[in-house]
Enzyme design. Structure first.
Site, PDB file in Angstrom:
ATOM      1  CB  CYS B 122      -0.914   0.025   1.227  1.00 38.33           C
ATOM      2  SG  CYS B 122      -1.779  -1.509   1.444  1.00 38.33           S
ATOM      3  CG  HIS B 370      -6.177   1.786  -0.496  1.00 40.13           C
ATOM      4  ND1 HIS B 370      -4.995   2.304  -0.949  1.00 40.13           N
ATOM      5  CD2 HIS B 370      -5.847   0.787   0.376  1.00 40.13           C
ATOM      6  CE1 HIS B 370      -3.985   1.656  -0.395  1.00 40.13           C
ATOM      7  NE2 HIS B 370      -4.457   0.725   0.422  1.00 40.13           N
ATOM      8  CB  CYS B 401      -1.056   0.318   7.833  1.00 39.84           C
ATOM      9  SG  CYS B 401      -2.673   0.295   7.030  1.00 39.84           S
ATOM     10  N   GLY B 403       0.504  -3.856   4.086  1.00 38.73           N
ATOM     11  CA  GLY B 403       0.219  -5.280   4.236  1.00 38.73           C
ATOM     12  C   GLY B 403       1.490  -6.081   4.427  1.00 38.73           C
TER      13      GLY B 403
END
Lengths: 316, 417
Positions: B122, B370, B401, B403
């Protein structure tokens, strides 16, 4: 030109004595006023340059100075811990009086300029201005209304009981001690913080402001919707402006751009002279009331300078 | 320090720094250096909803070449001057290196300019910016383009082949098994472990939609969105924003990942399609070429956190990035913290004490979407344009954050008018 080094202290404000032509007071801070202590220097101009008469200390930075208009021995300072100090320059040691009341840094102190009063105006980062009676040591009024720090509080030289303040909220406000709860006038002078203001000495309606947007504006209090003139030239915020006691349309400004500039707003090209004799922010400047054409200034480069700019000499 | 703040406010840099060096005035006025990495300009496509939305039939290279061309056109920079291009992407094979090269050529950037891709999940879009900044800093080139793109209409995180080839040992221990957890489960883990209730998550989601809707209504995104044609329609606005969302409608949405869970489709980021591009340069070069400075990169931090609660990443990355540039939380005016899930965004904001009015003022991924590889770049674009709208010298943070358990954060300065 004469100079004095305020050793390890960064100059914030300077004022010539109203009584003694050769005397000036300067306040300076350790560490650029950000932390540390403050010092009051009393200096005399002699044939050998500037000499220190006395030096006093305070536990927090000193940001402004104001000589008494009634006694040549007394001088007021304004400090970062929210207090004012009244000093007797002939008596070493602590101040005669300490005035408590402001809740944050006091950035401005000014003794009333009209006869018949013994009043002092102070301006603080707590957003208020206070009026003090030095003879009774009390705070007579607290003037609230500004929505941000008050940077400057200056008595009118013409109208008794009337003073102006300039603030981080962008406004110039005029106050009347006969009715101190509300400002008589609120003028949205700039869209940036207004660090300085002063009254024209020859026109009781004219007040000037100097701001972070680098401009000086003139305001006619009778119709304050629009400024009557605007001066440009400085490259950074204007830290202080003073109107000449000798010439109606002349003023001096000092700036974070390290320069001092002289202006005549009656001329088509108002910027008359630029003096660049400092290497740091210039915070204080004053006209000598007794010696026409003589200026003093102080800056964060630890230098106090007394000089005669070419543009101010009487034969120009 | 309060007095220092006051002084800094007074001194917005004029036309460059004060002449002469080694002075306090210079320090306070603007700690500027020709070797700073600056953001010249940034743009994004509107963000579309994956699978059923406006860009469902658009290929990622089309979105990418659209923003590449747009950012170069806006700045007038001849494309041949670019030293390198880095594209953040997650779901395409090989992070999209073939797709990116085709996009570059279609956008008019000559083949003499090189290009590569980066995948840090991300954060890929932000990592692309940092990679270009790194190339500038190590003297490899003076100007580069950082982009991010994702089409979640065409690829999915859940595609079995997206896992790649891993050994059976991956299933032997928690730490590696946790890397395979669906992101929604990590959100449930954060919500449970740190006590973020369904109500709090829904309220956060509601705020995201309201802020994004307000920004759209006020046309705040006009500076940063470059409208794009799709199936004969000109798309101008982010598609995912739901201005009429209420707590009631959010409350009716069932948990998406776990029975009796609190994470729903309503309080999670949307699956989306979009692209963004940011032009970065060495300050000295930008000045010499007459390019504007929209922002200055001040610091970057990326670090690892337990994969099972990957959402806590920003709570660690933000303080690390602040420490590197000597700023405190109070010095930051806007925090762009990616809203992967309301659970983790709420947790991070509360843990750090970020005041709500400073957090994603124009909404976040829950409302906007996103698109994985694009998000980091889009956040940089959004942050700097909002700081510019506010005019004064200010600082902002972009964070997300990641993954498999990481967090990244970058601090930018807007120099002021």
């Amino acid at each position: 030109m004469s100079e004095f080094r305020t050793e390890a202290s960064h100059g914030y404000s300077v004022q010539f004595s109203p009584f003694l032509p050769q005397r000036l007071a300067c306040v300076a801070c350790q560490h650029y006023g950000i932390a540390g202590s403050g010092s009051l220097f009393i200096l005399d101009i002699s044939t050998h340059g500037l000499k220190q008469v006395t030096r006093r200390s305070w536990g927090d930075g000193l940001f402004d100075v104001a000589w008494s208009e009634t006694s040549e021995r007394l001088v007021l300072t304004a400090s970062g811990d929210g207090r004012l100090q009244l000093w007797d320059v002939t008596q070493p040691g602590p101040p005669l009086q300490v005035y408590l009341g402001h809740e944050r840094e006091v950035y401005s102190v000014h003794w009333s300029q009209t006869r018949g009063e013994n009043l002092v105006a102070s301006g603080s980062w707590d957003g208020s201005a206070k009026v003090w009676d030095v003879s009774s040591s009390e705070c007579l009024f607290t003037c609230r209304g500004h929505e941000a720090a008050v940077y400057s509080s200056m008595w009118s030289p013409h109208i008794p009981g009337c003073f102006a303040t300039s603030s981080g909220d962008g406004t110039l406000r005029v106050w009347d001690i006969k009715n101190p709860s509300f400002a008589r006038l609120v003028i949205p002078a700039h869209t940036s913080e207004v660090l300085s203001c002063d009254w024209c000495k020859y026109d009781e309606h004219l007040v000037l402001t100097g701001a972070v947007d680098r401009s000086v504006r003139g305001w006619d209090l009778r119709q304050a919707r629009r400024h009557v003139f605007e001066l440009h030239g400085h490259d950074y915020a204007i830290r202080r402006l003073k109107c000449s006691p000798f010439q109606r349309s002349v003023l001096a400004t000092c700036s974070y751009d390290r320069s001092v500039r002289f202006w005549d707003f009656a001329q088509a090209n108002p910027l008359v002279q630029t003096i660049e004799h400092h290497s740091e922010f210039v915070c204080g400047l004053d006209f000598n009331l007794h010696i026409q054409g003589q200026m003093a200034d102080c800056a964060w480069d630890e230098m106090v300078r007394v000089y005669q700019p070419a543009c101010l000499s009487p034969n120009t | 320090m309060d007095r220092l703040q006051v002084l800094l406010r007074h001194v917005s840099p004029g036309n460059g720094s004060l002449p002469g060096k080694d002075s306090m005035a210079n320090e306070i006025a603007s700690p500027m250096s020709d070797s700073d990495v600056v953001v010249v300009h940034g743009v994004q496509t509107p963000i579309g909803r994956a699978k059923r939305g406006v860009f469902k039939d658009i290929m990622p290279d089309e979105m990418l070449s659209h923003v590449m061309a747009a950012v170069l056109k806006a700045t007038g920079l001849p494309a041949a001057k670019l030293g390198d291009i880095c594209v953040g992407n997650v779901l395409q094979p090989g992070a999209g290196v073939l797709m990116a090269r085709i996009a570059q050529i279609n956008s008019g950037i000559p083949e003499s300019v090189p290009i590569y891709c980066v995948n840090r999940q991300c954060s890929s879009g932000l990592q692309a910016c940092m990679n270009i900044a790194g190339g500038i800093r190590n003297g490899s080139y003076d100007i580069g383009l950082a982009c991010g793109v994702e089409s979640m209409s065409h690829r999915s995180v859940a595609d079995p082949q997206s896992i790649g080839d891993i050994s059976a040992a991956a299933f032997d221990q928690d730490a590696t098994r946790d890397c395979l957890l669906p992101m929604g489960i990590t959100s449930e883990n954060v919500a449970e472990r740190f006590g973020v209730s369904r109500e709090k998550q829904d309220a956060f989601a509601l705020a995201s939609h309201h802020k994004a809707a307000r920004a759209t209504r006020l046309h705040l995104f006009q500076e940063e969105i470059v409208p794009m044609q799709s199936s004969g329609v000109l798309v101008e606005e982010d598609e995912g924003i739901r201005p009429n969302t209420t707590m009631e409608t959010l409350a009716r949405i069932p948990p998406a990942f776990k029975e009796n869970g609190t994470t729903t489709a309503g309080n999670s980021s949307q699956l989306s399609d979009g692209a963004a591009a940011v032009l970065l340069a060495r300050r000295g070069t930008a000045n010499a070429l007459g390019l504007p400075v929209l922002g200055v990169l001040r610091s970057f931090a990326v670090l690892g956190v337990p994969p099972a609660v990957m959402g806590i990443g920003p709570a660690y990355a933000i303080p690390a990035a602040l420490k590197k540039c000597g700023l405190s939380l109070d010095d930051i005016d806007i925090f762009e913290v990616n809203e992967a899930f309301a659970s983790q965004a709420v947790y991070c904001a509360e843990k750090l004490g970020i005041p709500p009015h400073k957090l994603n003022p124009n909404g976040g991924a829950i409302a906007i979407g996103h698109p994985l590889g694009c998000t980091g770049t889009r956040q940089v674009v959004s942050l700097l344009h909002e700081l510019r709208r506010r005019k004064s010298r200010s600082h902002g943070v972009v964070s997300m954050c990641i993954g498999t358990g990481m967090g990244a954060a970058a601090v930018f300065e807007y120099p002021g008018h």
